[in-house]
Design an enzyme around this catalytic site. Structure first.
Site, PDB file in Angstrom:
ATOM      1  CB  THR A 295      -0.892   0.064   1.249  1.00 50.89           C
ATOM      2  OG1 THR A 295      -1.515  -1.189   1.429  1.00 50.89           O
ATOM      3  CG2 THR A 295      -1.954   1.140   1.119  1.00 50.89           C
ATOM      4  CG  HIS A 410      -4.705  -6.525   4.208  1.00 46.55           C
ATOM      5  ND1 HIS A 410      -3.972  -7.629   4.578  1.00 46.55           N
ATOM      6  CD2 HIS A 410      -3.813  -5.576   3.849  1.00 46.55           C
ATOM      7  CE1 HIS A 410      -2.689  -7.352   4.452  1.00 46.55           C
ATOM      8  NE2 HIS A 410      -2.561  -6.121   4.019  1.00 46.55           N
TER       9      HIS A 410
HETATM   10  C1  GP9 Z   1      -2.244  -1.153   6.514  1.00 52.58           C
HETATM   11  C2  GP9 Z   1      -2.573  -1.136   5.076  1.00 52.58           C
HETATM   12  C3  GP9 Z   1      -2.440  -2.484   4.451  1.00 52.58           C
HETATM   13  O1  GP9 Z   1      -2.097   0.107   7.057  1.00 52.58           O
HETATM   14  O2  GP9 Z   1      -1.802  -0.200   4.432  1.00 52.58           O
HETATM   15  O3  GP9 Z   1      -1.150  -2.836   4.256  1.00 52.58           O
HETATM   16  P1  GP9 Z   1      -0.583  -3.629   3.009  1.00 52.58           P
HETATM   17  O4  GP9 Z   1      -0.155  -4.958   3.545  1.00 52.58           O
HETATM   18  O5  GP9 Z   1      -1.635  -3.776   1.967  1.00 52.58           O
HETATM   19  O6  GP9 Z   1       0.529  -2.801   2.552  1.00 52.58           O
HETATM   20 MN    MN Z   2      -2.635  -2.684   0.508  1.00 55.42          MN
END
Ligand code: GP9
Ligand code: MN
Length: 617
Positions: A295, A410
């Site tokens: 992300t 996620h």
């Molecule tokens: C957590 C979100 C998800 O803050 O950014 O993380 P990722 O594993 O997708 O980078």
């Molecule tokens: Mn992510």
């Protein structure tokens, strides 16, 4: 005689530890990393390439006093097994190897989580069985602690080095260039062996930290010359169409393009997005370009129009750099910049990096009412996240740039029963089955968010940019995904799976499908074009507006693969994009040097901290 027996005992532990770890590593190469060779020599190299480093690293035990020596050897054996197992878990999802920055960012990504638990398999403890055996052996009373002569130590050292040098030489003869392809970690592990690879990675990273010190203002000249050839912005006919409007950017966690229009059990996975697309600019050939920073990489690419680094997250590795990011560019035009995310502020080092990038405010977990009931997996569920964000948004000075990072979709895609709007898919992989149901939940959250914004009068004077941050279903689950999508996912199709949705919704403007091939790196110029904003300083950035008519259609991925309007280049093979069939390599070769140049220049900008020389203060 007794002396000899004693010495034999000390070496027994060492030799056994070397043998066990070497064989275990090879078994992991084959069964987990799925490393294959093209020639007999390569296979022999693969078989022997960890032996030397294992012998050398365990040999470090001989530097210790005879009393603790067996214990130290077993400890090193355990630590190397632990490293190997770390790679096993990492590989199971990412099909990639751990880099040094990944270890450093461990604390920034919440440490061990449910995502890790999902990746542990039942037979995994077997990997540690030999550690237990060695421990048992050194606990036995008849193990003698004896002195080891200098000559014997030298013999261990010489043998280890020879066992390192011989396979290494063979690797260089087989493929002389492999060592320079630091982004192709599979090639490095094959050529160097997994433990040497880690040492090499440490070396590369220390070199990378030197880049900042060595860089100076002249380093931007060559990059400037290259970038000036890319400027195609003038040909867009939507330039300035949303001048002065609020910008609402929504990162759709792990959302890949194949969910758009897809049905599971006769029910749409994204009913809201499907409708929104009809009234929006929609880009069906838009790809994510993230690497190990997930992300945070997507956020970095979009705000800076730079490539992510090959290893680790720029958010974690370079928070002290000078950047000229989207929040700053917009702030020059009177915008206020804020980010919203229901996770801890330390995650991905956002708290620090957001300041560097110019955000005025970060609404993180502590700004939301997060309870057991309204959380799942990583944190606050998307519906309450958006609900609780709206009052904050209403208070922001306008125009604003507000970024929302969704979270519920996620890995490993967990959901409470009451949030399941559609049934799960039916394959042999739970991860794939659950994925569609969690995407559907986020779609519902978006629907409610838009309705809320309309009610509060924030909709009309805003534009909305929704994008998928990166893949959710990794290559490890290709077979099950192929079953749901009714196709076989070959390497070319796997690249196609890296498409993520990009929807740009401008209230009052008609919907339009724009087929151009583009990636996250192009998003910032696209947004700036719509808002009619020209950066005031040199941006040293690599994207081109997706609205530009004469833009070159091409996406470069961090591992050196790429997609053009006609071809896909991946895993050292060129494919026809339409048929996904292999084609002659020379169809792809004209792009090679530019791809490498562009990635290299972007790395230079980040590692050399070159934006500190571009005039922006
Ligand atoms: C957590 C979100 C998800 O803050 O950014 O993380 P990722 O594993 O997708 O980078
Ligand atoms: Mn992510």
């Amino acid at each position: 005689m007794t002396d000899k027996k004693k010495r034999y005992s000390a070496f027994t532990i060492y030799l056994l530890a070397v043998l066990l770890l070497w064989i275990k590593t090879y078994v992991v190469y084959k069964w987990v990393f799925d490393l294959h060779s093209k020639t007999i020599i390569q296979e022999i190299v693969l078989f022997f390439n960890s032996l030397g480093s294992v012998a050398f690293l365990l040999g470090v035990g001989f530097l210790f006093t005879k009393k603790v020596r067996p214990k130290v050897i077993v400890l090193i054996h355990f630590l190397l097994t632990f490293l190997l197992y770390g790679n096993v878990l990492y590989y199971r999802f990412y099909i990639d190897f751990i880099t040094l920055p990944v270890l450093f960012q461990f604390k920034n990504v919440g440490g061990l989580s449910q995502s890790t638990v999902e990746l542990i398999n039942l037979p995994d403890p077997l990997l540690f069985l030999d550690v237990v055996l060695l421990l048992w052996l050194i606990k036995r009373k008849n193990i003698q602690h004896s002195a080891i002569s200098f000559r014997s130590k030298m013999a261990v050292l010489a043998t280890s080095l020879m066992l390192i040098v011989v396979p290494l030489t063979a690797s260089f003869i087989e493929n002389p260039g492999f060592i320079t392809k630091s982004y192709d970690r599979e090639l490095l592990v094959k050529g160097l062996g997994t433990y040497n690879y880690h040492l090499y990675d440490i070396l590369l990273n220390s070199k990378a930290s030197m880049n900042r010190v060595l860089a100076d203002g002249t380093d931007t000249e060559e990059i400037d010359a290259y970038l000036s050839k890319k400027d195609t912005e003038t040909s867009s006919d939507v330039k300035g169409a949303a001048k002065g409007k609020n910008l609402i950017l929504i990162s759709l966690e792990s959302t890949q393009q194949f969910v758009i229009g897809k049905e599971i059990g006769g029910k749409e996975v994204t009913p809201f997005l499907n409708d929104l697309i009809k009234e929006s600019f929609y880009f069906p050939n838009f790809y994510h370009q993230t690497a190990q920073g997930k992300t945070s990489d997507a956020e970095f690419i979009i705000d800076n129009s730079l490539y992510p680094l090959s290893g680790g997250s720029v958010f974690v590795r370079r928070p002290d750099n000078e950047f000229y990011a989207l929040p700053e560019i917009l702030k020059e035009k009177g915008y206020y910049a804020a980010s919203f995310h229901g996770n801890d502020r330390e995650f991905w080092n956002r708290e620090v990096m957001y300041k560097t990038l110019g955000y005025d405010r970060y609404f993180s977990k502590r700004d939301f009412n997060v309870t057991e009931q309204n959380s799942v997996n990583y944190g606050l569920k998307d519906i309450p996240f958006f609900q609780q964000s709206v009052p904050y948004l209403e208070e922001l000075p306008q125009p604003f740039y507000a970024k929302f990072l969704t979270l519920t979709n996620h890995f490993p895609f967990l959901l409470n029963d009451e949030d399941k709007y559609i049934p799960e898919a039916e394959t042999e992989e739970g991860v794939v089955n659950r994925y569609f149901t969690t995407v559907r939940y986020t779609d519902e959250a978006l629907k409610q968010f838009f309705a809320d914004l309309k009610e509060k009068g924030l909709y009309e004077n805003s534009i909305f940019v929704l994008y998928g941050d990166h893949y959710g279903i990794s290559k490890s689950y290709s077979e099950a995904l192929g079953n749901v999508l009714n196709e076989e996912i070959n390497p070319s199709r796997h690249v196609a799976m890296q498409k993520v949705p990009l929807i740009i919704h401008v209230p009052g403007m008609e919907g339009k499908k724009i087929d151009t091939v583009g990636g996250q790196i192009d998003l910032r110029p696209t947004i700036l074009s719509l808002l009619g904003v020209d950066p005031e300083y040199n941006t040293l950035s690599f994207g081109t507006s997706l609205f530009a008519k004469d833009r070159e259609e091409r996406v470069i991925f961090r591992d050196g693969s790429f997609v053009t309007d006609k071809y896909v280049y991946t895993e050292n093979t060129c494919y026809d994009k339409k048929t996904d069939e292999k084609v002659k390599r020379n169809k792809c070769t004209p792009y090679f040097s530019e791809v490498q140049k562009e990635l290299g220049y972007s790395d230079k900008v980040i590692l050399g901290d070159l934006l500190r020389f571009t005039g922006k203060k």
